[in-house]
Enzyme design. Sequence first.
Site, PDB file in Angstrom:
ATOM      1  N   HIS A  28      33.223  64.461 -19.588  1.00  0.00           N
ATOM      2  CA  HIS A  28      34.217  65.522 -19.371  1.00  0.00           C
ATOM      3  C   HIS A  28      33.521  66.883 -19.280  1.00  0.00           C
ATOM      4  O   HIS A  28      33.868  67.713 -18.440  1.00  0.00           O
ATOM      5  CB  HIS A  28      35.213  65.569 -20.537  1.00  0.00           C
ATOM      6  CG  HIS A  28      36.025  64.323 -20.730  1.00  0.00           C
ATOM      7  ND1 HIS A  28      35.865  63.490 -21.807  1.00  0.00           N
ATOM      8  CD2 HIS A  28      37.014  63.781 -19.976  1.00  0.00           C
ATOM      9  CE1 HIS A  28      36.730  62.483 -21.724  1.00  0.00           C
ATOM     10  NE2 HIS A  28      37.423  62.624 -20.617  1.00  0.00           N
ATOM     11  N   ASP A 140      35.957  56.958 -12.366  1.00  0.00           N
ATOM     12  CA  ASP A 140      37.301  56.576 -11.914  1.00  0.00           C
ATOM     13  C   ASP A 140      37.389  56.811 -10.404  1.00  0.00           C
ATOM     14  O   ASP A 140      38.193  57.605  -9.926  1.00  0.00           O
ATOM     15  CB  ASP A 140      38.344  57.400 -12.665  1.00  0.00           C
ATOM     16  CG  ASP A 140      38.257  57.182 -14.161  1.00  0.00           C
ATOM     17  OD1 ASP A 140      38.931  56.297 -14.672  1.00  0.00           O
ATOM     18  OD2 ASP A 140      37.451  57.882 -14.823  1.00  0.00           O
ATOM     19  N   SER A 176      36.041  57.561 -23.350  1.00  0.00           N
ATOM     20  CA  SER A 176      36.708  57.768 -24.651  1.00  0.00           C
ATOM     21  C   SER A 176      36.947  56.435 -25.333  1.00  0.00           C
ATOM     22  O   SER A 176      37.007  56.348 -26.555  1.00  0.00           O
ATOM     23  CB  SER A 176      38.052  58.479 -24.445  1.00  0.00           C
ATOM     24  OG  SER A 176      37.863  59.654 -23.703  1.00  0.00           O
TER      25      SER A 176
END
Length: 278
Positions: A28, A140, A176
């Site tokens: 992130h 992703d 995560s």
Amino acid sequence: MAHICQRLRGEGKRIGFVPTMGFLHAGHLSLIERARKENDVVIVSIFVNPAQFGPHEDFSTYPRDIEHDRSMIRHMTDYLFCPPVDEIYFPTEHFDFYINDLADSLCGVSRPHHFAGVVLVLSKFFHIVQPHAAYFGQKDYQQYLIIKTLVQEFFLQLQVILCPTIREKDGLAMSSRNVFLNKEERHQAPFLYQSLLLAEKMLKNGEKNVATLLKNMKEFLRKCPLARLDYIDIRNAHTLQKIETIGDPVVVALAAYFGKTRLIDNILFSAPHYEIKR
Ligand code: AMP
């Protein structure tokens, strides 16, 4: 948030937006750093979006630590947007968003409503934040393609930027959900990436047959008995259509369960840049 963003736009500020579900890690942070470099203002959202979880998925147990997240990104973020769920979704709301066949394959098979939920929340967030650019991770990749399509098909005036996957030292893609892995699972999880590297090596050596590549990857993954493969596939990197022979840029993608924890990873091959044009 909408009023702040309107004011910032009025002042001629360029807004970079990084949507996340929190429990932040270096993956992130790399998106936020990139947004920082390319914009005047950086807005990060943390929102565990119920609409993108299936009924038996991990919405309620998804890891959350908003105070820790806040302290991690304070120095590099101008606004942290963490709306409560009932401000984003109306109680009577029932949207089934239009998305095209990009959402049907790969992760869309075992998570049939997932991408509709992603598209729904991001449509809302793009209207609120009105960013000039939004940043997404290659981990992703299917999500990135779907968001890029959303932006094109609805003529949204923002750039969708793909950033490289950040990995642990042993190659495991940061996620995560990695905190849910027990010791043995964590030990075996890097084999997922190693199987992608094996495919990359074979591709670089000129292997063009998709069935051969997949067979070798699956054989390699026998080293990793705790992984229950959800899918492993090689697809056209622009359309996600099935292919038999390597020609255009491809994405080699996989998803696997370790216990209840679902991990995904992929590599792109023969794409000269991260910015893949559809
Ligand atoms: P998430 O919080 O998992 O919804 O992810 C928010 C954004 O961070 C998405 O664009 C992800 O693709 C991106 N992201 C997650 N993990 C990584 C990683 N290891 N490297 C780069 N980007 C990532």
